[in-house]
Design a protein around this motif. Sequence first.
Motif, PDB file in Angstrom:
ATOM      1  N   PRO A   1     -24.349   6.011   8.410  1.00 17.46           N
ATOM      2  CA  PRO A   1     -24.759   6.286   9.793  1.00 17.46           C
ATOM      3  C   PRO A   1     -24.840   7.784  10.101  1.00 17.46           C
ATOM      4  CG  PRO A   1     -22.503   5.518   9.739  1.00 17.46           C
ATOM      5  CD  PRO A   1     -23.013   5.431   8.336  1.00 17.46           C
ATOM      6  N   LEU A   2     -24.380   8.616   9.182  1.00 18.44           N
ATOM      7  CA  LEU A   2     -24.310  10.053   9.465  1.00 18.44           C
ATOM      8  C   LEU A   2     -25.496  10.808   8.886  1.00 18.44           C
ATOM      9  CD1 LEU A   2     -20.575  10.411   8.535  1.00 18.44           C
ATOM     10  CD2 LEU A   2     -21.511  10.347  10.825  1.00 18.44           C
ATOM     11  N   THR A   3     -26.326  10.134   8.076  1.00 18.91           N
ATOM     12  CA  THR A   3     -27.421  10.844   7.430  1.00 18.91           C
ATOM     13  C   THR A   3     -28.764  10.525   8.063  1.00 18.91           C
ATOM     14  OG1 THR A   3     -27.254   9.100   5.784  1.00 18.91           O
ATOM     15  CG2 THR A   3     -26.377  11.250   5.185  1.00 18.91           C
ATOM     16  N   ALA A   4     -28.876   9.375   8.699  1.00 16.03           N
ATOM     17  CA  ALA A   4     -30.150   9.034   9.332  1.00 16.03           C
ATOM     18  C   ALA A   4     -29.869   8.081  10.476  1.00 16.03           C
ATOM     19  CB  ALA A   4     -31.091   8.378   8.324  1.00 16.03           C
ATOM     20  N   TRP A   5     -30.839   7.917  11.366  1.00 17.11           N
ATOM     21  CA  TRP A   5     -30.665   6.985  12.477  1.00 17.11           C
ATOM     22  C   TRP A   5     -30.665   5.567  11.937  1.00 17.11           C
ATOM     23  CZ3 TRP A   5     -28.965   9.480  16.389  1.00 17.11           C
ATOM     24  CH2 TRP A   5     -29.424  10.765  16.667  1.00 17.11           C
ATOM     25  N   ARG A   6     -29.702   4.789  12.354  1.00 16.22           N
ATOM     26  CA  ARG A   6     -29.654   3.387  11.927  1.00 16.22           C
ATOM     27  C   ARG A   6     -30.045   2.513  13.110  1.00 16.22           C
ATOM     28  NH1 ARG A   6     -29.885   3.672   6.595  1.00 16.22           N
ATOM     29  NH2 ARG A   6     -29.024   5.730   6.188  1.00 16.22           N
ATOM     30  N   PRO A   7     -31.106   1.714  12.970  1.00 18.15           N
ATOM     31  CA  PRO A   7     -31.594   0.922  14.119  1.00 18.15           C
ATOM     32  C   PRO A   7     -30.504   0.066  14.749  1.00 18.15           C
ATOM     33  CG  PRO A   7     -33.056   0.695  12.229  1.00 18.15           C
ATOM     34  CD  PRO A   7     -31.904   1.510  11.771  1.00 18.15           C
TER      35      PRO A   7
ATOM     36  N   ASP B   1     -29.079  19.030   1.283  1.00 18.88           N
ATOM     37  CA  ASP B   1     -30.304  18.239   1.407  1.00 18.88           C
ATOM     38  C   ASP B   1     -31.429  19.062   2.009  1.00 18.88           C
ATOM     39  OD1 ASP B   1     -29.040  16.148   0.359  1.00 18.88           O
ATOM     40  OD2 ASP B   1     -28.718  15.043   2.241  1.00 18.88           O
ATOM     41  N   ASN B   2     -31.143  19.647   3.146  1.00 18.60           N
ATOM     42  CA  ASN B   2     -32.157  20.441   3.833  1.00 18.60           C
ATOM     43  C   ASN B   2     -31.444  21.377   4.797  1.00 18.60           C
ATOM     44  OD1 ASN B   2     -34.182  21.531   5.308  1.00 18.60           O
ATOM     45  ND2 ASN B   2     -34.839  19.615   6.291  1.00 18.60           N
ATOM     46  N   PRO B   3     -31.336  22.648   4.430  1.00 18.22           N
ATOM     47  CA  PRO B   3     -30.515  23.571   5.238  1.00 18.22           C
ATOM     48  C   PRO B   3     -31.044  23.771   6.653  1.00 18.22           C
ATOM     49  CG  PRO B   3     -31.604  24.707   3.427  1.00 18.22           C
ATOM     50  CD  PRO B   3     -31.893  23.277   3.227  1.00 18.22           C
ATOM     51  N   ASP B   4     -32.305  23.418   6.913  1.00 19.13           N
ATOM     52  CA  ASP B   4     -32.848  23.674   8.243  1.00 19.13           C
ATOM     53  C   ASP B   4     -32.885  22.438   9.127  1.00 19.13           C
ATOM     54  OD1 ASP B   4     -33.260  26.362   7.761  1.00 19.13           O
ATOM     55  OD2 ASP B   4     -35.098  25.905   6.646  1.00 19.13           O
ATOM     56  N   SER B   5     -32.396  21.313   8.614  1.00 22.64           N
ATOM     57  CA  SER B   5     -32.445  20.103   9.432  1.00 22.64           C
ATOM     58  C   SER B   5     -31.497  20.232  10.615  1.00 22.64           C
ATOM     59  CB  SER B   5     -32.059  18.886   8.593  1.00 22.64           C
ATOM     60  OG  SER B   5     -30.712  18.977   8.219  1.00 22.64           O
ATOM     61  N   ALA B   6     -31.783  19.451  11.644  1.00 23.85           N
ATOM     62  CA  ALA B   6     -30.961  19.524  12.856  1.00 23.85           C
ATOM     63  C   ALA B   6     -29.521  19.153  12.529  1.00 23.85           C
ATOM     64  CB  ALA B   6     -31.524  18.578  13.916  1.00 23.85           C
ATOM     65  N   ARG B   7     -29.337  18.131  11.718  1.00 26.80           N
ATOM     66  CA  ARG B   7     -27.979  17.721  11.373  1.00 26.80           C
ATOM     67  C   ARG B   7     -27.229  18.847  10.675  1.00 26.80           C
ATOM     68  NH1 ARG B   7     -27.276  11.954  11.700  1.00 26.80           N
ATOM     69  NH2 ARG B   7     -29.281  11.011  12.112  1.00 26.80           N
ATOM     70  N   ALA B   8     -27.914  19.510   9.733  1.00 24.32           N
ATOM     71  CA  ALA B   8     -27.254  20.608   9.016  1.00 24.32           C
ATOM     72  C   ALA B   8     -26.823  21.694   9.991  1.00 24.32           C
ATOM     73  CB  ALA B   8     -28.195  21.173   7.956  1.00 24.32           C
ATOM     74  N   ARG B   9     -27.697  22.005  10.936  1.00 21.33           N
ATOM     75  CA  ARG B   9     -27.350  23.049  11.914  1.00 21.33           C
ATOM     76  C   ARG B   9     -26.154  22.632  12.758  1.00 21.33           C
ATOM     77  NH1 ARG B   9     -31.866  26.533  13.026  1.00 21.33           N
ATOM     78  NH2 ARG B   9     -33.633  25.848  11.751  1.00 21.33           N
TER      79      ARG B   9
ATOM     80  N   LEU C   1     -19.324   3.825  19.327  1.00 22.12           N
ATOM     81  CA  LEU C   1     -20.534   3.759  18.508  1.00 22.12           C
ATOM     82  C   LEU C   1     -21.130   5.155  18.333  1.00 22.12           C
ATOM     83  CD1 LEU C   1     -22.299   0.503  19.668  1.00 22.12           C
ATOM     84  CD2 LEU C   1     -21.264   1.008  17.470  1.00 22.12           C
ATOM     85  N   VAL C   2     -21.087   5.959  19.368  1.00 24.82           N
ATOM     86  CA  VAL C   2     -21.616   7.313  19.244  1.00 24.82           C
ATOM     87  C   VAL C   2     -20.764   8.104  18.260  1.00 24.82           C
ATOM     88  CG1 VAL C   2     -21.972   9.475  20.485  1.00 24.82           C
ATOM     89  CG2 VAL C   2     -22.690   7.322  21.515  1.00 24.82           C
ATOM     90  N   PHE C   3     -19.453   7.908  18.351  1.00 21.60           N
ATOM     91  CA  PHE C   3     -18.555   8.653  17.457  1.00 21.60           C
ATOM     92  C   PHE C   3     -18.819   8.299  15.994  1.00 21.60           C
ATOM     93  CE2 PHE C   3     -14.420   9.144  15.275  1.00 21.60           C
ATOM     94  CZ  PHE C   3     -14.245  10.493  15.466  1.00 21.60           C
ATOM     95  N   VAL C   4     -19.074   7.000  15.754  1.00 20.25           N
ATOM     96  CA  VAL C   4     -19.323   6.553  14.382  1.00 20.25           C
ATOM     97  C   VAL C   4     -20.546   7.264  13.811  1.00 20.25           C
ATOM     98  CG1 VAL C   4     -20.139   4.545  13.096  1.00 20.25           C
ATOM     99  CG2 VAL C   4     -18.182   4.337  14.574  1.00 20.25           C
ATOM    100  N   GLN C   5     -21.479   7.639  14.696  1.00 19.60           N
ATOM    101  CA  GLN C   5     -22.702   8.303  14.225  1.00 19.60           C
ATOM    102  C   GLN C   5     -22.544   9.811  14.118  1.00 19.60           C
ATOM    103  OE1 GLN C   5     -26.342   6.490  16.123  1.00 19.60           O
ATOM    104  NE2 GLN C   5     -24.776   5.377  17.237  1.00 19.60           N
ATOM    105  N   ILE C   6     -21.377  10.325  14.536  1.00 24.54           N
ATOM    106  CA  ILE C   6     -21.167  11.771  14.464  1.00 24.54           C
ATOM    107  C   ILE C   6     -20.190  12.126  13.348  1.00 24.54           C
ATOM    108  CG2 ILE C   6     -20.219  13.770  15.680  1.00 24.54           C
ATOM    109  CD1 ILE C   6     -21.196  12.533  18.265  1.00 24.54           C
ATOM    110  N   ALA C   7     -19.163  11.316  13.212  1.00 21.04           N
ATOM    111  CA  ALA C   7     -18.101  11.659  12.273  1.00 21.04           C
ATOM    112  C   ALA C   7     -17.766  10.442  11.421  1.00 21.04           C
ATOM    113  CB  ALA C   7     -16.863  12.114  13.038  1.00 21.04           C
TER     114      ALA C   7
ATOM    115  N   ARG D   1     -23.080  18.715   2.635  1.00 14.24           N
ATOM    116  CA  ARG D   1     -24.006  17.681   2.189  1.00 14.24           C
ATOM    117  C   ARG D   1     -25.381  17.845   2.824  1.00 14.24           C
ATOM    118  NH1 ARG D   1     -22.803  11.967   0.316  1.00 14.24           N
ATOM    119  NH2 ARG D   1     -24.720  10.993   1.048  1.00 14.24           N
ATOM    120  N   HIS D   2     -25.390  18.044   4.140  1.00 11.54           N
ATOM    121  CA  HIS D   2     -26.676  18.178   4.816  1.00 11.54           C
ATOM    122  C   HIS D   2     -27.354  19.474   4.449  1.00 11.54           C
ATOM    123  CE1 HIS D   2     -26.605  14.582   7.195  1.00 11.54           C
ATOM    124  NE2 HIS D   2     -25.395  14.843   7.627  1.00 11.54           N
ATOM    125  N   THR D   3     -26.563  20.540   4.291  1.00 12.57           N
ATOM    126  CA  THR D   3     -27.165  21.817   3.926  1.00 12.57           C
ATOM    127  C   THR D   3     -27.796  21.725   2.540  1.00 12.57           C
ATOM    128  OG1 THR D   3     -25.452  22.867   5.230  1.00 12.57           O
ATOM    129  CG2 THR D   3     -26.715  24.284   3.774  1.00 12.57           C
TER     130      THR D   3
END
Lengths: 179, 451, 227
Positions: B14-20, B179-187, B415-421, B175-177
């Motif tokens: 849940p931390l790497t991409a949006w899960r429907p 994958d892609n250092p400029d992605s929003a998650r990485a930032r 649920l929001v927390f699960v998607q952040i941490a 991990r995110h950096t």
Amino acid sequence: MSRNASAWLHAVFDSPSDARDALEELAQEGLTFRDIEVRSSIPLEGVHPPDLQLHSRVPLMAVLGGIVGGICAFMLTSLTSQAYPMETGGMPIVPLPTTGVITFEGIAIGAILTTVATVLYECGLPRFRTKSGPLDHYLSTGQIVVAACIGDGESPEWVSKAIATERQDADQEDRTSSS
Amino acid sequence: MTGDRSREEPLFRPLTAWRPKLILGSLFTGAVAALLFYSWGYQIRNDIGVAGINRPVFWGFYITNFVFWIGISHAGTLISAILRVTSAEWRRPVTRCAEAITVFALLIGGLFPLIHLGRPWLFWFMIPLPNHRGLWPNFRSPLVWDITAIGTYLIGSILYLLLPLLPDLAILRDRHTADNPDSARARIYRFIALGWRGTAQQWHSLESGIRALAVIIIPVAVSVHTIVSWDFSMTLQPMWHSTIFGPYFVVGAIYSGIAVLMVTMYLLRRGMGLESYLNDKVFNNLGLLFLAFTLIWGYFTFAEHLTVWYGNEPSEMAVFTERISGKYARIFWAMVLLNVAVPVLVLSFPRGRKPWLTAIVGVGVLIGMWIERFIIVVGTLSLPRLDFTVGSYQPTWVELGILVGSFGCFALLYLVFVQIAPIVSIWEVREGDHHLNQVHSATEHPVLETT
Amino acid sequence: MTRWGMVIDTDRCTGCGACVVACHAENNIQTVGEEEAKNGRAMHWLRIERHYEGEFPDIRVRFLPVLCQQCGSAPCEPVCPVYATYRTPEGLNAMVYSRCIGTRYCANNCPYTVRFFNWHAGEWPKPLDRQLNPDVSVRPAGVMEKCTFCVQRIQDGQDRAKDENRSVTDADIETACSQSCPAQAITFGDLENSDSRVAQMAKSARASHLLEDLGTDPSVIYLLGGE
């Protein structure tokens, strides 16, 4: 890292024992803890430059913070209640039992805040400007990254030796970089 | 120590991409949560009178919910702190999700005293802010103790959740950096990881800090629910004015906290595929703790009612009789069934401590504990000493909406927390695995033994 | 020193309810209407409790007017988080409406159940608004209120005595309830002033306090026991 002009040798280790061996070798080459940085995704006991004395003032600061917080809370309740002379119909305006409740919470909040502040101070956080190192993603998979400052001049003998050894070992990766 | 990292994948999912599924879940719980704010807004607009409270039942659902949610908040921090201080190894996958429960339950619990105020926009009258109006809080009032205790506990538990989260945020950052250092998650993770590097000194300080916080937070948690109980026991009212209330409420709080932890853990395990972390052993161990608290709570309840019955004081007996055989008898005995009979019968057996069974028992205990608080609040208030003013209480849709909405709020925050941490502490579990490996390798190579 | 007090002779009370009406008129107490009264939200700072003794037809009714007892050691006071209710130097249990945030804790800790909450603001449709007492504030929604011993009348009487350079006597101050009682069951005055009527009556063998065993030290004294 403070030595901006210097070159650093980064190495990734799979097991803490390998990392410890490497650290001992570095120490034998005369590097002090100031020139070495060990990073890991978990706390590892004993895996640090042999001459580095780990210390933390958290317990002391927590006690001090608790004392200060308790005194502040007690003063707040007692002094301000006396300064706002409300009529209480003969009941005490600063009764010790009720003031004690708030003093207790003051002790706790003082200790909590100083604990966290001390941790952040000792860790040097927050530090938003830090750029990530070349091997940082290995940390996220649980490996240990050891970085050693190899000075800004020519590489010492041990560095070339280390690189040569590493090249023989296909399992492990290393890279040198200058930042 | 690298070992197999595929076990961690369900945590990162849940931390790497949006899960429907999670998005849909958040939207649904968000809609339920909106019910709370709609009802509350309606109440603020149309006065507190739209609730069913009256004279003499001046406190109703709101204070019941307040005690209930503050009780639930004892799940996390207290349980996780006790397990940490005693170095229980099986705590590792449990602490994070328990600490998150604490923070969110406290945020919601702390909302209820505001909801219940006649003029909530003046709540700051209770805070010692220098002013020109001659206003000052009365430090002798248990409500002011509430504010200091809940404030301390809230700040403490947020920090107690965040401090051990820092290294995990750094793992996500790296991990995110990568994958892609400029992605929003990485930032974002670069920012909220505060530049954590994981050096030996940082780990040393962090661990001292976590240890210190765990030790400090235990007495704070005890004080919080003690003070909540003092809201009642500092009064003169029959069956409120009881010396046992402090420990009784603390035990009830931990009891309901474990119940909600059981339910949450079961849902996380099913919903996120965390069977390898929240395994049967964890449920079995927590189930035993759950059983212990069933017995302690049952003992306190018995002691509380026995002394009242034996003392036979008329105004207390009026409240007591109404509970045992009167208006509240049905829910009282339902509470006894859900909080004592069922848990003892199920949890006493190893087969009863299966995850799904403990979760079902947990739901029952949550209902039972809510009933307990309702009976304490309304049962006493509806029977004042002067029997000319005996009253009754019927909640309105506003109160029901706020109650339902509070569960929506809790689920949404979670649920929001699960998607952040990561909901299971990655570094603590890795550390546990490392200790295990060390034990194994130490038997093979005694040289590597560490102190 | 002054301590305002009241003596209620229950043997005189006929339960007519004139005091309740007078109290409503004097203190701008809202009438909540049938629906709200059914929900337990009727507001009467002064209520007349009816207590039945015996079986029909051999039945006896006793009336007990109950109002704020203005306790010397009031349970409602220490629990208020904002000092909205406190004790005045003259022994009144005062209520500061503008300070009240509506926790209703005071009402829960009142053993006499004589505190009233404004669940909604009062409404006085025209021309009823013209009968509001200008000396008494109209309370907004969300605050607690209760009997004040007609503090506006106490103030007024004290001012008059001061203007005339003399001390306050029984004749200066009368509460709305005592003034309107046709049986003269209610007497108001200064309990600390040994010349006052209440101080004399408080010495009666029939004198007692309501729920005396709670130790609240009420300023309202009930005379009861006569046939």
